[in-house]
Motif scaffolding. Structure first.
Motif, PDB file in Angstrom:
ATOM      1  N   LEU A  45     -47.426 -57.134  16.654  1.00 19.77           N
ATOM      2  CA  LEU A  45     -48.601 -58.017  16.706  1.00 19.77           C
ATOM      3  C   LEU A  45     -48.983 -58.356  18.142  1.00 19.77           C
ATOM      4  CD1 LEU A  45     -50.354 -59.396  14.525  1.00 19.77           C
ATOM      5  CD2 LEU A  45     -48.945 -61.427  14.808  1.00 19.77           C
ATOM      6  N   LEU A  46     -50.262 -58.134  18.460  1.00 19.66           N
ATOM      7  CA  LEU A  46     -50.781 -58.429  19.801  1.00 19.66           C
ATOM      8  C   LEU A  46     -51.908 -59.444  19.701  1.00 19.66           C
ATOM      9  CD1 LEU A  46     -51.137 -54.895  21.421  1.00 19.66           C
ATOM     10  CD2 LEU A  46     -49.596 -56.711  22.160  1.00 19.66           C
ATOM     11  N   MET A  47     -52.013 -60.295  20.714  1.00 23.59           N
ATOM     12  CA  MET A  47     -53.113 -61.265  20.724  1.00 23.59           C
ATOM     13  C   MET A  47     -53.706 -61.369  22.126  1.00 23.59           C
ATOM     14  SD  MET A  47     -53.094 -65.269  19.534  1.00 23.59           S
ATOM     15  CE  MET A  47     -52.279 -65.956  20.975  1.00 23.59           C
ATOM     16  N   ALA A  48     -54.983 -61.033  22.239  1.00 29.47           N
ATOM     17  CA  ALA A  48     -55.690 -61.206  23.511  1.00 29.47           C
ATOM     18  C   ALA A  48     -56.399 -62.548  23.454  1.00 29.47           C
ATOM     19  CB  ALA A  48     -56.693 -60.083  23.708  1.00 29.47           C
ATOM     20  N   TYR A  49     -56.255 -63.357  24.511  1.00 27.28           N
ATOM     21  CA  TYR A  49     -56.879 -64.679  24.489  1.00 27.28           C
ATOM     22  C   TYR A  49     -57.774 -64.889  25.701  1.00 27.28           C
ATOM     23  CZ  TYR A  49     -52.657 -65.508  27.298  1.00 27.28           C
ATOM     24  OH  TYR A  49     -51.646 -65.413  28.229  1.00 27.28           O
ATOM     25  N   SER A  50     -58.866 -65.620  25.490  1.00 30.18           N
ATOM     26  CA  SER A  50     -59.765 -65.954  26.595  1.00 30.18           C
ATOM     27  C   SER A  50     -60.428 -67.288  26.289  1.00 30.18           C
ATOM     28  CB  SER A  50     -60.824 -64.873  26.760  1.00 30.18           C
ATOM     29  OG  SER A  50     -61.509 -64.675  25.548  1.00 30.18           O
ATOM     30  N   GLY A  51     -61.039 -67.884  27.279  1.00 26.37           N
ATOM     31  CA  GLY A  51     -61.696 -69.172  27.082  1.00 26.37           C
ATOM     32  C   GLY A  51     -61.385 -70.144  28.188  1.00 26.37           C
ATOM     33  N   GLU A  52     -61.360 -71.430  27.850  1.00 30.81           N
ATOM     34  CA  GLU A  52     -61.121 -72.500  28.819  1.00 30.81           C
ATOM     35  C   GLU A  52     -59.731 -72.340  29.463  1.00 30.81           C
ATOM     36  OE1 GLU A  52     -63.338 -74.941  29.356  1.00 30.81           O
ATOM     37  OE2 GLU A  52     -62.105 -76.357  30.501  1.00 30.81           O
ATOM     38  N   PRO A  53     -59.684 -72.213  30.809  1.00 32.22           N
ATOM     39  CA  PRO A  53     -58.376 -72.081  31.450  1.00 32.22           C
ATOM     40  C   PRO A  53     -57.524 -73.323  31.141  1.00 32.22           C
ATOM     41  CG  PRO A  53     -60.140 -71.662  33.018  1.00 32.22           C
ATOM     42  CD  PRO A  53     -60.780 -72.218  31.793  1.00 32.22           C
ATOM     43  N   GLY A  54     -56.259 -73.136  30.899  1.00 32.46           N
ATOM     44  CA  GLY A  54     -55.414 -74.264  30.505  1.00 32.46           C
ATOM     45  C   GLY A  54     -55.221 -74.252  29.007  1.00 32.46           C
ATOM     46  N   ASP A  55     -56.321 -74.391  28.274  1.00 33.54           N
ATOM     47  CA  ASP A  55     -56.265 -74.311  26.814  1.00 33.54           C
ATOM     48  C   ASP A  55     -55.694 -72.964  26.379  1.00 33.54           C
ATOM     49  OD1 ASP A  55     -57.422 -76.744  26.672  1.00 33.54           O
ATOM     50  OD2 ASP A  55     -59.165 -76.141  25.479  1.00 33.54           O
ATOM     51  N   THR A  56     -56.142 -71.906  27.042  1.00 29.37           N
ATOM     52  CA  THR A  56     -55.771 -70.549  26.632  1.00 29.37           C
ATOM     53  C   THR A  56     -54.259 -70.358  26.612  1.00 29.37           C
ATOM     54  OG1 THR A  56     -56.127 -69.862  28.905  1.00 29.37           O
ATOM     55  CG2 THR A  56     -57.870 -69.355  27.348  1.00 29.37           C
ATOM     56  N   VAL A  57     -53.622 -70.617  27.758  1.00 21.79           N
ATOM     57  CA  VAL A  57     -52.178 -70.400  27.860  1.00 21.79           C
ATOM     58  C   VAL A  57     -51.423 -71.371  26.952  1.00 21.79           C
ATOM     59  CG1 VAL A  57     -50.208 -70.408  29.422  1.00 21.79           C
ATOM     60  CG2 VAL A  57     -52.390 -69.512  30.203  1.00 21.79           C
ATOM     61  N   GLN A  58     -51.880 -72.626  26.928  1.00 26.79           N
ATOM     62  CA  GLN A  58     -51.228 -73.638  26.091  1.00 26.79           C
ATOM     63  C   GLN A  58     -51.256 -73.212  24.621  1.00 26.79           C
ATOM     64  OE1 GLN A  58     -49.942 -76.183  27.701  1.00 26.79           O
ATOM     65  NE2 GLN A  58     -49.165 -77.366  25.972  1.00 26.79           N
ATOM     66  N   PHE A  59     -52.418 -72.798  24.140  1.00 29.08           N
ATOM     67  CA  PHE A  59     -52.555 -72.416  22.734  1.00 29.08           C
ATOM     68  C   PHE A  59     -51.815 -71.118  22.437  1.00 29.08           C
ATOM     69  CE2 PHE A  59     -54.684 -70.428  19.096  1.00 29.08           C
ATOM     70  CZ  PHE A  59     -54.525 -71.441  18.168  1.00 29.08           C
ATOM     71  N   ALA A  60     -51.923 -70.144  23.346  1.00 26.45           N
ATOM     72  CA  ALA A  60     -51.259 -68.856  23.130  1.00 26.45           C
ATOM     73  C   ALA A  60     -49.745 -69.034  23.033  1.00 26.45           C
ATOM     74  CB  ALA A  60     -51.609 -67.888  24.245  1.00 26.45           C
ATOM     75  N   GLU A  61     -49.188 -69.909  23.887  1.00 23.82           N
ATOM     76  CA  GLU A  61     -47.741 -70.142  23.836  1.00 23.82           C
ATOM     77  C   GLU A  61     -47.335 -70.890  22.574  1.00 23.82           C
ATOM     78  OE1 GLU A  61     -46.477 -71.904  27.528  1.00 23.82           O
ATOM     79  OE2 GLU A  61     -46.790 -70.030  28.643  1.00 23.82           O
ATOM     80  N   TYR A  62     -48.195 -71.810  22.134  1.00 22.57           N
ATOM     81  CA  TYR A  62     -47.957 -72.542  20.894  1.00 22.57           C
ATOM     82  C   TYR A  62     -47.889 -71.569  19.715  1.00 22.57           C
ATOM     83  CZ  TYR A  62     -49.215 -75.451  16.848  1.00 22.57           C
ATOM     84  OH  TYR A  62     -49.269 -76.049  15.621  1.00 22.57           O
ATOM     85  N   VAL A  63     -48.829 -70.639  19.664  1.00 20.40           N
ATOM     86  CA  VAL A  63     -48.864 -69.624  18.610  1.00 20.40           C
ATOM     87  C   VAL A  63     -47.631 -68.730  18.708  1.00 20.40           C
ATOM     88  CG1 VAL A  63     -50.078 -67.554  17.792  1.00 20.40           C
ATOM     89  CG2 VAL A  63     -51.366 -69.603  18.367  1.00 20.40           C
TER      90      VAL A  63
END
Lengths: 208, 194
Positions: free
Chosen positions: B42-60
Motif C-alpha cells: 500500500l502506497l499513499m501520496a499526500y499533498s496539501g497544507e504543509p504541517g497537516d500533510t506530514v502529521q496526517f500521513a504519520e497518523y495514518v
C-alpha cells in the motif's frame, strides 16, 4: 462557488403503474474538472427501497454509511424490514439533527410499499438538505441539473406508465437534462423497481 | 506547485509525486519524499497544507501498522481507503480540519488486482483507473484519458507517466522539477528512477 455544486450530479425518481424508477448521472467532479465517470450516488436500502444522494460527494459517502447503520438498527430492533414511508421520515430526522451544520445532500428516494390489503403502492419522496419532506405523486428531482430535470420531466411524464415505458421516460428525461448541465452527465444508472424485481441498467451518455 | 499522479496497469499501480517542499514563493527543499509506504502492498501520496500533510500521513501510517500488528494481516486497499476517508470526513467537521489530499495505491493480495483511490481533504473518495492532484491534474488527466491503458505493461505505464510529467514541465508556469516514482505490485513496494 456553492458547496452544493462543488462535485456536481443529479438524481430523479418517477412513479409508474405499480412500479417506480430512480436514476442518476455518474459524474464526480471538482468544479469544472472531471474526476470520475463511475461515481455511484444511488444505493439500495432494502430490496424494495433505493436512495439517491446528490450533493457534496464526501457527504454522499458519510450519509450512505449512516443510513446503512440506522436501517440495520431498525431491522434488528423491529425484526422486520423498514417501509418506504418510515424510511423517508428516518432520512428527514437524520438530516434535521444537523439543522445548523447540515450535510450538503438533497436525498431522493423511491420504493414500493405494501398496503394492508396486500396490494402494492409506488412511493417516491425527496427532501432538502435539512430534511423537509416532499412527497410527490408524479416525480421528484434534485442536484445541479434539477431545474432542467423539472422542465423535461414535466413534458415527458404521464400517469400509469408500465415499467418498460417508465424506463424510457426516466432515461430520456435524465439524459437530455444532464446534457444541458455542465456539472452532471458522464453516463447514467437507472433502477426500475417493480413488486417482484429490480432491473438496473447503465446508460451511455455524452462524455463532454 | 505541488503535483501528484497515479495510474493502474496490469497488476500494478504507479504513484508519483514531486519532491519540492515550498513555503510561499520559496523552495525550501527539493528532495522531500511525499509518498508513504503504509503496508507491504500500500502506497499513499499526500499533498496539501504543509504541517497537516506530514502529521496526517504519520497518523495514518501508525494506525495502519497498529492494525497489522493486532490482526497479523494488513488492511486490504479498499478497507484502508475507507478508514482514511472516514478520518478525513470526521476531521472536516472538527474545529481544525486537516487539509490533505491523497492518492492511495495498493495491490490486493487476496484478489490479485491493483486498486487506486482518489481522496481529497473533504473526504471525497473515488476508485479510479488514474488520478492526479494539484495544478498538474489539469494537464495530466486529459493526457491520461487519451493514453491510459488498464492492461498496459509496467514499461508502457512508466512511459505514460513520463508523458504526464513532461507535459506538466512544459506547460505549467510553476512546474516542479523532480519527481519520486514508486510502484506497488505483487512483489510489494519499490522505488524507480525515471
Amino acid at each position: 462557488m456553492s458547496i452544493m455544486e462543488l462535485n456536481g450530479g443529479s438524481v430523479i425518481a418517477m412513479v409508474g403503474k405499480d412500479c417506480v424508477a430512480i436514476a442518476a448521472d455518474m459524474r464526480l467532479g471538482n468544479q469544472a474538472l472531471g474526476i470520475s465517470s463511475k461515481f455511484e450516488r444511488i444505493f439500495p436500502v432494502t430490496d424494495r427501497i433505493y436512495l439517491g444522494l446528490p450533493g457534496l460527494a464526501t457527504d454522499v459517502a458519510t450519509l450512505r454509511e449512516r443510513f446503512r447503520f440506522r436501517v440495520n438498527m431498525y431491522t434488528i430492533k423491529e425484526e422486520r424490514e423498514i417501509q418506504p414511508e418510515t424510511f423517508a421520515h428516518l432520512v428527514s430526522s437524520t438530516l434535521y439533527e444537523h439543522r445548523f451544520g447540515p450535510y450538503f445532500i438533497e436525498p431522493v428516494m423511491a420504493g414500493i410499499s405494501k398496503t394492508p390489503s396486500g396490494a402494492v403502492k409506488p412511493f417516491i419522496a425527496a427532501t432538502d438538505l435539512i430534511g423537509c419532506l416532499n412527497f410527490a405523486k408524479d416525480f421528484v428531482v434534485a442536484g445541479t441539473a434539477s431545474t432542467k430535470l423539472y422542465g423535461v420531466a414535466e413534458g415527458l411524464w404521464e400517469p400509469d406508465l408500465e415499467p418498460e415505458d417508465l424506463f424510457e421516460t426516466i432515461s430520456q428525461t435524465l439524459l437530455n437534462a444532464t446534457d444541458r448541465d455542465a456539472f452532471s452527465g458522464w453516463g447514467c444508472i437507472v433502477h426500475i423497481i417493480t413488486k417482484d424485481k429490480v432491473v438496473t441498467r447503465t446508460l451511455k451518455g455524452r462524455m463532454d | 506547485m505541488e503535483t501528484s499522479f497515479a495510474l493502474t496497469g496490469k497488476g500494478y499501480v504507479i504513484v508519483a509525486a514531486d519532491t519540492t517542499s515550498a513555503r510561499s514563493i520559496v523552495k525550501m527543499k527539493v528532495d522531500e519524499d511525499k509518498i508513504k509506504t503504509l503496508s507491504p502492498h500500500l502506497l499513499m501520496a499526500y499533498s496539501g497544507e504543509p504541517g497537516d500533510t506530514v502529521q496526517f500521513a504519520e497518523y495514518v501510517e501508525r494506525n495502519i501498522r497498529l492494525y497489522q500488528i493486532r490482526n497479523i494481516y494488513p488492511l486490504r486497499p479498499s478497507a484502508a481507503a475507507s478508514w482514511i476517508r472516514r478520518s478525513l470526513a470526521e476531521s472536516l467537521r472538527s474545529r481544525k480540519p486537516y487539509s490533505v489530499n491523497l492518492l492511495l495505491g495498493g495491490y490486493d493480495t487476496a484478489t490479485f488486482d491493483p486498486h487506486l483511490y482518489w481522496i481529497d481533504y473533504l473526504g471525497t473518495i473515488s476508485e479510479v483507473p488514474f488520478a492526479a492532484h494539484g495544478y498538474g491534474a489539469y494537464f495530466a488527466l486529459s493526457l491520461l484519458d487519451r493514453y491510459h491503458d488498464p492492461s498496459a505493461s509496467l514499461e508502457e505505464g512508466l512511459a505514460t507517466l513520463k508523458r504526464c510529467i513532461d507535459e506538466v514541465s512544459k506547460r505549467l508556469v510553476v512546474s516542479p522539477g523532480k519527481y519520486k516514482v514508486k510502484i506497488v505490485d505483487k512483489d510489494g513496494v519499490r522505488e524507480v528512477e525515471l
